[in-house]
Design a protein around this motif. Structure first.
Motif, PDB file in Angstrom:
ATOM      1  N   LEU A 160    -107.303 -96.852 -23.042  1.00  0.00           N
ATOM      2  CA  LEU A 160    -106.977 -97.720 -21.910  1.00  0.00           C
ATOM      3  C   LEU A 160    -106.017 -97.051 -20.933  1.00  0.00           C
ATOM      4  O   LEU A 160    -106.213 -97.083 -19.716  1.00  0.00           O
ATOM      5  CB  LEU A 160    -106.369 -99.037 -22.411  1.00  0.00           C
ATOM      6  CG  LEU A 160    -107.312-100.059 -23.038  1.00  0.00           C
ATOM      7  CD1 LEU A 160    -106.518-101.198 -23.666  1.00  0.00           C
ATOM      8  CD2 LEU A 160    -108.274-100.614 -22.010  1.00  0.00           C
ATOM      9  N   LEU A 195    -107.565 -97.323 -17.269  1.00  0.00           N
ATOM     10  CA  LEU A 195    -108.238 -98.625 -17.248  1.00  0.00           C
ATOM     11  C   LEU A 195    -107.257 -99.779 -17.160  1.00  0.00           C
ATOM     12  O   LEU A 195    -107.670-100.931 -17.005  1.00  0.00           O
ATOM     13  CB  LEU A 195    -109.108 -98.786 -18.496  1.00  0.00           C
ATOM     14  CG  LEU A 195    -110.207 -97.729 -18.657  1.00  0.00           C
ATOM     15  CD1 LEU A 195    -110.985 -97.972 -19.943  1.00  0.00           C
ATOM     16  CD2 LEU A 195    -111.143 -97.730 -17.458  1.00  0.00           C
ATOM     17  N   LEU A 241    -118.133 -95.095 -18.429  1.00  0.00           N
ATOM     18  CA  LEU A 241    -116.819 -95.334 -17.835  1.00  0.00           C
ATOM     19  C   LEU A 241    -116.507 -94.371 -16.698  1.00  0.00           C
ATOM     20  O   LEU A 241    -115.516 -94.555 -15.998  1.00  0.00           O
ATOM     21  CB  LEU A 241    -115.724 -95.211 -18.907  1.00  0.00           C
ATOM     22  CG  LEU A 241    -115.759 -96.199 -20.066  1.00  0.00           C
ATOM     23  CD1 LEU A 241    -114.595 -95.944 -21.011  1.00  0.00           C
ATOM     24  CD2 LEU A 241    -115.713 -97.629 -19.563  1.00  0.00           C
ATOM     25  N   ALA A 253    -113.341 -95.057 -14.517  1.00  0.00           N
ATOM     26  CA  ALA A 253    -112.164 -94.494 -15.174  1.00  0.00           C
ATOM     27  C   ALA A 253    -111.427 -93.576 -14.216  1.00  0.00           C
ATOM     28  O   ALA A 253    -112.026 -92.854 -13.434  1.00  0.00           O
ATOM     29  CB  ALA A 253    -112.569 -93.729 -16.431  1.00  0.00           C
ATOM     30  N   PRO A 271    -110.337-102.025 -12.820  1.00  0.00           N
ATOM     31  CA  PRO A 271    -111.079-101.468 -13.959  1.00  0.00           C
ATOM     32  C   PRO A 271    -111.126-102.384 -15.167  1.00  0.00           C
ATOM     33  O   PRO A 271    -112.145-102.491 -15.831  1.00  0.00           O
ATOM     34  CB  PRO A 271    -110.324-100.170 -14.268  1.00  0.00           C
ATOM     35  CG  PRO A 271    -109.680 -99.794 -12.983  1.00  0.00           C
ATOM     36  CD  PRO A 271    -109.321-101.083 -12.322  1.00  0.00           C
ATOM     37  N   LEU A 272    -110.003-103.073 -15.449  1.00  0.00           N
ATOM     38  CA  LEU A 272    -110.000-103.943 -16.616  1.00  0.00           C
ATOM     39  C   LEU A 272    -111.004-105.068 -16.479  1.00  0.00           C
ATOM     40  O   LEU A 272    -111.625-105.498 -17.442  1.00  0.00           O
ATOM     41  CB  LEU A 272    -108.600-104.535 -16.811  1.00  0.00           C
ATOM     42  CG  LEU A 272    -107.674-103.773 -17.751  1.00  0.00           C
ATOM     43  CD1 LEU A 272    -106.314-104.423 -17.779  1.00  0.00           C
ATOM     44  CD2 LEU A 272    -108.241-103.702 -19.150  1.00  0.00           C
TER      45      LEU A 272
END
Length: 556
Positions: free
Chosen positions: A249, A254, A499, A503, A535-536
């Motif tokens: 993360l 992220l 990602l 990312a 991103p989350l």
């Protein structure tokens, strides 16, 4: 629907309104709209409102207005301490002091405030109290010590008493101090009890200090609505998966913006900090072993954007009722720890985009107060809770308490496809092996020694040289564990294909900054990727839905 009452229609002093406007408060919050007019009428208040709802200003504004009116009276000639604000922690004392100073920016000569909650020698505070500031802020134990030492007198001057975070004052061991304080107060004074919960302790305080109070129990949820606060749970197969997911993360960018990582013990906090150092992810720790000056400075610097991550130890929430009872009887806390420390309650961490419960909170109240560090005011926020199988029953209790009559899950499942970050696992294991018990012990000792030195600097040199405060950082590496250079960067081939579009690996700061929106257009809650994508929130939880083929990318 009744129109909302504005600050301008509350009959406040022009200087106070000017300070409110400078703070950018366009309209009062719900607790401020309801509490301030009642307080200005001279009524005692028992107010419950969720964390981050503006409770401090709800009592500070009428307190300052009262003092300004007193100063304008020709019958009042003598300078005296007329306001007392009792807080459970030193950090909250600093925060209240800052808030009152901001609100008195245009009347600072007429309303003076002093904070005596700091962990400094009482003899250094006596000259300040001898000047009789209009408002004194402090913990019950420190205020009582000054009263008994005759450096403070309230018997004939106190007019307004505030108990902030009232539900914590008893549970932090201040019951006897509060009862002894009442002997030093006059018979008649106005009182405000501000709390996030109506516990047995608050009811006991109500009987002690309030006189026919107006009770404000606002009809609002304990946490912000789902549109403002996204709450997720992440099921982990074991401890290793927790570290692996956190590494993914943070290192892949992220988690945008600032984040607080909550753990349950001091040792756990240093383990996590050393683990992150292996990947050159700077973070500072915040726990009860650090001096209060350092803790307040860490919070201040974090709020000003010097640090992105704080590893915070939420220890007070761990106390069982039996342990709290011992505290109330005067039992000593663990050697070296500050009994008046509390990070999950009261403290105003500003613009926190995400809180991560690396260790799940021990109670519903603890979860609420941790999650309340983000999504404050009108800013959005995210709360992630890592949970292993043995911790699931505790999480179920929290979910049940938060859900109420809502049939939808409050903590939505946020499931990674673990196979996509499996390529990072060997790096995670490598880092975990380097963080030994001896390394944690050395880091803990080194941090305390350095912060003690910094604390002395903060108390002396930096008082005369405030511009040098920015040179003192708390997120520097401790380096007792051997940091392997190859772990600093994430090779592109290890970034999961699904990602790569969102990312933002922390291996190239300059490159990452180009993908961020200009500082003027960034949301107050934290960074967002180009195009406004968070991103989350680019992932949607899978829950029990069948998984799609890997070739179709992430779920949408």
């Amino acid at each position: 629907m009744e129109p909302q009452l504005s600050f301008a229609h509350m009959g406040l002093d022009g200087r106070l309104l000017q300070a409110i406007a400078e703070l950018g408060w366009a309209k009062p919050t719900l607790i401020q709209e309801k509490a301030i007019p009642l307080a200005l009428e001279g009524k005692d208040l028992l107010a419950r409102a969720r964390t981050g709802s503006g409770k401090t200003a709800a009592y500070a504004i009428p307190l300052i207005q009262h003092l300004l009116q007193v100063k304008m009276s020709p019958l009042v000639m003598e300078q005296a301490v007329r306001g007392l604000v009792l807080v459970p922690t030193k950090e909250l004392g600093q925060q209240v002091l800052q808030m009152i100073r901001q609100l008195t920016a245009y009347c600072s000569r007429d309303v003076r405030v002093a904070d005596v909650s700091g962990q400094v020698d009482m003899s250094a505070q006596r000259p300040i109290l001898m000047e009789k500031p209009d408002v004194v802020v402090g913990t019950p134990s420190r205020v009582l010590a000054h009263l008994q030492g005759h450096s403070l007198s309230l018997r004939h001057s106190l007019e307004v008493l505030v108990l902030d975070e009232a539900d914590l004052l008893f549970s932090f061991g201040f019951e006897e101090d509060l009862k002894n304080l009442l002997c030093h107060f006059p018979k008649i004074y106005q009182s405000f009890l501000m709390s996030a919960t109506f516990s047995e302790e608050v009811q006991a305080l109500k009987e002690l200090v309030l006189h026919n109070p107006v009770t404000l129990k606002l009809r609002e949820s304990q946490l912000p609505e789902a549109a403002q606060l996204c709450q997720y749970q992440i099921r982990c197969a074991g401890e290793e998966d927790k570290f692996l997911l956190l590494y993914a993360l943070l290192k892949l960018g992220l988690v945008p913006g600032k984040a607080i990582l909550f753990v349950n013990t001091v040792e756990r906090g240093y383990r996590l900090k050393l683990f992150l150092e292996q990947f050159s992810i700077p973070a500072c720790v915040l726990n009860s072993e650090l001096p209060v000056q350092s803790r307040c400075h860490i919070i201040s610097q974090f709020n000003r954007g010097f640090y992105d991550y704080i590893v915070a130890t939420d220890e007070q929430g761990l106390a069982e009722p039996a342990v709290r009872a011992k505290r109330r009887k005067g039992a000593k806390t663990e050697k070296g720890k500050d009994p008046e420390y509390g990070v999950a309650r009261g403290i105003d961490f500003q613009n926190v985009a995400t809180i991560i419960n690396f260790d799940p909170p021990p109670s519903v109240e603890s979860y609420i107060h941790r999650a309340g560090r983000t999504a404050r005011a009108d800013n959005p926020g995210t709360a992630l809770t890592f949970v292993t199988h043995p911790e699931c029953p505790l999480l179920a209790e929290i979910e049940e308490a938060l859900a109420g009559e809502n049939t939808e899950p409050v903590l939505r499942p946020y499931q990674f496809r673990m196979e996509e970050v499996e390529g990072l696992r060997y790096r995670c294991r490598d880092a975990m092996r380097s963080v030994t018990k001896q390394a944690i012990k050395e880091a803990r000792l080194r941090e305390i020694k350095e912060e003690l030195l910094n604390s002395e600097k903060l108390k002396t040199y930096f008082e005369d040289n405030p511009h040098d405060l920015r040179l003192l950082r708390h997120d520097r590496p401790l380096h007792p564990a051997i940091v392997k250079p190859h772990l600093r960067n994430v090779p592109e081939y290890l970034v999961p294909p699904t990602l790569r579009a969102i990312a933002q690996p922390l291996l190239n700061k300059r490159k990452r900054r180009k993908h961020l929106a200009p500082s003027s257009s960034r949301p107050r809650g934290g960074f967002q990727a180009r195009g406004g994508r968070n991103p989350l929130r680019s992932f949607q939880y899978m829950g029990r839905r069948p998984r799609r083929p890997a070739s179709k990318g992430r779920t949408s």
